[in-house]
Design a protein around this motif. Structure first.
Motif, mmCIF file in Angstrom:
data_model
loop_
_atom_site.group_PDB
_atom_site.id
_atom_site.type_symbol
_atom_site.label_atom_id
_atom_site.label_comp_id
_atom_site.label_asym_id
_atom_site.label_seq_id
_atom_site.Cartn_x
_atom_site.Cartn_y
_atom_site.Cartn_z
ATOM 1 N N TYR A 481 0.863 -1.352 0.156
ATOM 2 C CA TYR A 481 -0.061 0.046 -0.035
ATOM 3 C C TYR A 481 0.916 1.164 -0.134
ATOM 4 O O TYR A 481 1.607 1.416 1.115
ATOM 5 C CB TYR A 481 -0.943 -0.067 1.140
ATOM 6 C CG TYR A 481 -2.202 0.812 1.261
ATOM 7 C CD1 TYR A 481 -3.129 0.595 1.023
ATOM 8 C CD2 TYR A 481 -1.933 2.211 1.631
ATOM 9 C CE1 TYR A 481 -4.589 1.558 0.867
ATOM 10 C CE2 TYR A 481 -3.055 3.001 1.584
ATOM 11 C CZ TYR A 481 -4.343 2.554 1.171
ATOM 12 O OH TYR A 481 -5.200 3.548 1.226
ATOM 13 N N SER A 482 0.809 1.817 -1.315
ATOM 14 C CA SER A 482 1.782 3.092 -1.270
ATOM 15 C C SER A 482 0.998 4.003 -2.087
ATOM 16 O O SER A 482 0.489 3.872 -3.172
ATOM 17 C CB SER A 482 2.871 2.959 -1.724
ATOM 18 O OG SER A 482 3.624 4.075 -1.736
ATOM 19 N N THR A 483 0.744 5.530 -1.543
ATOM 20 C CA THR A 483 -0.209 6.324 -2.172
ATOM 21 C C THR A 483 0.610 7.341 -3.006
ATOM 22 O O THR A 483 0.306 8.205 -3.776
ATOM 23 C CB THR A 483 -1.173 7.237 -1.154
ATOM 24 O OG1 THR A 483 -0.260 7.823 -0.313
ATOM 25 C CG2 THR A 483 -2.108 6.195 -0.616
ATOM 26 N N VAL A 484 1.908 7.058 -2.933
ATOM 27 C CA VAL A 484 3.023 7.917 -3.751
ATOM 28 C C VAL A 484 3.698 6.815 -4.581
ATOM 29 O O VAL A 484 4.303 5.974 -3.881
ATOM 30 C CB VAL A 484 3.758 8.746 -2.897
ATOM 31 C CG1 VAL A 484 4.806 9.607 -3.997
ATOM 32 C CG2 VAL A 484 2.753 9.724 -1.786
ATOM 33 N N VAL A 485 3.936 7.044 -5.913
ATOM 34 C CA VAL A 485 4.761 6.205 -6.652
ATOM 35 C C VAL A 485 5.483 7.243 -7.701
ATOM 36 O O VAL A 485 5.044 8.135 -8.193
ATOM 37 C CB VAL A 485 3.893 5.281 -7.473
ATOM 38 C CG1 VAL A 485 5.066 4.333 -8.341
ATOM 39 C CG2 VAL A 485 3.129 4.196 -6.560
ATOM 40 N N VAL A 486 6.761 6.970 -7.933
ATOM 41 C CA VAL A 486 7.609 7.558 -8.769
ATOM 42 C C VAL A 486 8.040 6.922 -9.989
ATOM 43 O O VAL A 486 8.352 5.811 -9.972
ATOM 44 C CB VAL A 486 9.133 8.325 -8.258
ATOM 45 C CG1 VAL A 486 9.795 9.011 -9.203
ATOM 46 C CG2 VAL A 486 8.862 9.012 -6.891
ATOM 47 N N LYS A 487 7.278 7.246 -11.196
ATOM 48 C CA LYS A 487 7.596 6.720 -12.517
ATOM 49 C C LYS A 487 8.145 7.454 -13.496
ATOM 50 O O LYS A 487 7.775 8.510 -13.842
ATOM 51 C CB LYS A 487 6.167 5.893 -12.865
ATOM 52 C CG LYS A 487 5.611 5.120 -11.768
ATOM 53 C CD LYS A 487 4.171 4.430 -12.563
ATOM 54 C CE LYS A 487 3.148 5.446 -12.260
ATOM 55 N NZ LYS A 487 1.699 4.864 -12.395
ATOM 56 N N ALA A 488 9.365 7.014 -13.960
ATOM 57 C CA ALA A 488 10.201 7.687 -15.076
ATOM 58 C C ALA A 488 10.299 9.229 -14.629
ATOM 59 O O ALA A 488 10.273 10.235 -15.565
ATOM 60 C CB ALA A 488 9.281 7.472 -16.223
ATOM 61 N N GLY A 489 10.665 9.447 -13.259
ATOM 62 C CA GLY A 489 11.046 10.804 -12.784
ATOM 63 C C GLY A 489 9.801 11.568 -12.539
ATOM 64 O O GLY A 489 9.796 12.767 -11.831
#
Length: 517
Positions: A481-489
Motif C-alpha cells: 500500500y503506497s499512495t505515492v509512486v515515482v515513475k520515470a521521474g
C-alpha cells in the motif's frame, strides 16, 4: 551499552566520582578523539539534522541540541570526563534510535493493518553495528546502506526533498478560487486561471514560459497540463477542472511531503526484496508489478492493471505469502458470506439462476447436486452444503487462479468482465485481486518450467477441465500500500483508498507522544 549505563548511573547519582573514573578507564568514548569530538561525531549530528530527508523527524533524536553540544565541545575541549561520557552516551543513544527508525520503521505494521510475515532485512544488533561503523570510520556509507533500499525509495527521497523546498512557495499561499459552476470546461472563463497556471508550472505539468490566456479562458496548453496533473493524481485525465481536481490542486506541497514520508515509513517494514522473484500489488494504484532481484537491483518484468476489494466493505488485506499453485479452468467455491448475502437471495428470487450461472451444490460428502430446492438453500445457509460455479465463460474467476495460501482466502485470478479495467478507480471485488493479463502473469510465474510454454498455458485455461498445478519454484506475492509512486521521474499521487495513510499518520503521532524529550 556500557556508555548508556554509565551516563544513567551518573545522572541518578548512583556512581560516585571514583567509581565513574574507574569505569571510564575501561570504556573510552565512542565519539571523541583525544578531548575533542571526532569527525565521525560531526557526521553523526549531520545525519540527525538531515533526518527529514528520510521522512523522519530530527527533533526525535535531539538533533539541534546535539549539534550545538558537539560544536561547543569542538571549540572548547575543556570538558570533564563526566561531561564527555554524558555527551557521548546521549549521541550514541540518539544514533541508535535513528538507525532503528531508519531500518525498521517507527510503527509495528500490525498496528496499521499490515501483516507481513518476513520483515525487511536490517542490522540485528544496532549498538554493535554502530560501534563497528564508527571505529572503522565508515559511518556515512554504512548508514546509507542501512537506509530503505526499496525499489522506489531513492527517487521518493528526491521527490520529498523537492516538495519540502516548495513549502513556502507563493503559489500555495492562498487557495484557488471557487469554480464558477460545477466544473470548468474548455473555453470557459475562470478568475483563478493565473494561479492555476502558476501551480501547474511549479509542478512541471506546464512549461514555465507558457503565457496565461488574456481572456482567462481554459484552453490550449493549460488543458494539456491539467490532463497531465490529473493523470498524476489518480483522476480521469479529461482536461476538465471539476471539484475532485480542484481538491487535489489545493493540497499543499507540505501535505504532499507528509504523504511521501508515510510511504517511506511503509517501505521500511514492507519486504520488497525478500525473494529473487516477486509479484507486488500496490492497492491504491490498482497496479501489479512482477520483478526479479538481480545483483541487488530490481528488474521489473511485468506491469498490469488490477481490480481490488471494495473500499466500503471488502477491502483487500495487506500481507505477503508464497504462491504455490496455479489452477487452470478453476471452480469458484463461493465463500459462505457471499453465498448468504448475495447468491442465496438471488436463487430464492429466481430458481433458474442456478443453471443460468453454471452453478451447483456440493454436499458435505462431496456429492454434486444440480437441482434447485428450498431445502438445498437452507443447507447452504446452515453451512452443511456449499455452492460452486463450474469452469467456463461465466465463471467469476475467469479461466485461471493463482493461489498463495493465506488466512483471508485471497488470491489472484482472471475475470470474465475485463471492461472494468478501463475504469480509473478499480475497487470492485470481494477482496480477491483480478488481473488484467493472466497469461503474461502465468508466463512469469512458470518462466523456469520448460514444460509450460504459452501454448500449453492457454490450452489449460480454456479446456473447461479444472486442473491444479503445484509450482516447483514458489513465487512470493506481496500486497502492499503506497499512495505515492515515482515513475520515470514523475511523481504520482493516489487517493488513500482504505484510509491506511490516515491510520499510519495517527499511529506515528501517538508514537511521537511517547518519546522522552
Amino acid at each position: 551499552m556500557r556508555c548508556w549505563l554509565i551516563c544513567t548511573w551518573l545522572f541518578l547519582g548512583v556512581l560516585g566520582p571514583s567509581a565513574a573514573a574507574d569505569l571510564l578507564t575501561t570504556a573510552p568514548p565512542l565519539w571523541f578523539d583525544a578531548d575533542r569530538p571526532s569527525v565521525q561525531a560531526q557526521q553523526a549530528v549531520q545525519l540527525l539534522l538531515n533526518a527529514a530527508d528520510e521522512g523522519l523527524e530530527p527533533q526525535h533524536y535531539q538533533a539541534t541540541s546535539l549539534s550545538q553540544a558537539v560544536t561547543r565541545a569542538s571549540a572548547d575541549p575543556a570538558l570533564t570526563p563526566t561531561q564527555q561520557v554524558q555527551l557521548d552516551a546521549t549521541l550514541t543513544r540518539a544514533m541508535e534510535h535513528y538507525l532503528s527508525d531508519l531500518s525498521q520503521g517507527r510503527v509495528n505494521p500490525g498496528r496499521v493493518k499490515a501483516n507481513f510475515s518476513t520483515p525487511i532485512a536490517h542490522a540485528a544488533d544496532i549498538p554493535a553495528w554502530l560501534r563497528d561503523a564508527v571505529r572503522e570510520q565508515r559511518l556515512g556509507a554504512a548508514v546509507a546502506q542501512l537506509a530503505t533500499q526499496a525499489p522506489m525509495a531513492a527517487p521518493l527521497r528526491q521527490a520529498l526533498s523537492h516538495y519540502r523546498a516548495l513549502g513556502q512557495h507563493p503559489a500555495w499561499q492562498s487557495p484557488l478560487p471557487a469554480l464558477p459552476g460545477r466544473k470548468l470546461e474548455a473555453g470557459q472563463t475562470y478568475v483563478g486561471l493565473p494561479l492555476l497556471a502558476q501551480r501547474l508550472q511549479v509542478l512541471k505539468d506546464l512549461a514555465a514560459d507558457t503565457p496565461v490566456p488574456p481572456r482567462l479562458e481554459l484552453e490550449g496548453e493549460l488543458i494539456t497540463a491539467l490532463m497531465r496533473f490529473q493523470e498524476r493524481h489518480g483522476l480521469t485525465p479529461d482536461g476538465v477542472l471539476g471539484r475532485r481536481t480542484l481538491r487535489q490542486l489545493n493540497i499543499t506541497p507540505a501535505q504532499r511531503a507528509e504523504q511521501m514520508a508515510l510511504s517511506l515509513e511503509r517501505m521500511r517494514w514492507t519486504p520488497l526484496r525478500q525473494a529473487a522473484r516477486m509479484v507486488v500489488v500496490n492497492v491504491p494504484e490498482f497496479v501489479l508489478r512482477a520483478y526479479e532481484v538481480q545483483n541487488g537491483k530490481i528488474n521489473v518484468k511485468l506491469t498490469m492493471k488490477v481490480i481490488v476489494g471494495k473500499a466500503l466493505d471488502t477491502r483487500t488485506p495487506l500481507f505477503d505469502e508464497d504462491m504455490r499453485f496455479i489452477e487452470f479452468s478453476p471452480y469458484w467455491n463461493i465463500p459462505p458470506s457471499i453465498a448468504r448475502q448475495e447468491t442465496v437471495p438471488k436463487l430464492r428470487a429466481d430458481p433458474g439462476y442456478l443453471a443460468h450461472q453454471d452453478m451447483e451444490f456440493v454436499t458435505a460428502s462431496g456429492q454434486v447436486v444440480t437441482s434447485m430446492a428450498p431445502d438445498h438453500l437452507d443447507a447452504v445457509l446452515s453451512g452443511s452444503w456449499r455452492i460452486r460455479q463450474r469452469p467456463g465463460p461465466k465463471n467469476a474467476l475467469g479461466d485461471i487462479k493463482f493461489v498463495f495460501p493465506n488466512n483471508d482466502n485471497i488470491f489472484l485470478h482472471h475475470t470474465p468482465s475485463p471492461g472494468l479495467f478501463e475504469r480509473d478507480r478499480r475497487d470492485f471485488s470481494h477482496g480477491c485481486i483480478r488481473v488484467q493479463e493472466p497469461v503474461a502473469l502465468a508466463k512469469f510465474v512458470l518462466q523456469d518450467d520448460p514444460d509450460w510454454p504459452e501454448e500449453r498455458i492457454r490450452a489449460a485455461m480454456t479446456s473447461g477441465q479444472s486442473n491444479t498445478l503445484r509450482l516447483t519454484q514458489p513465487v512470493t506475492v506481496l500486497i502492499a500500500y503506497s499512495t505515492v509512486v515515482v515513475k520515470a521521474g514523475r511523481v504520482f499521487f493516489y487517493p488513500d483508498l482504505y484510509g491506511h495513510d490516515r491510520l499510519l499518520a495517527k499511529a506515528l503521532r501517538q508514537h511521537a507522544a511517547t518519546l522522552t524529550p
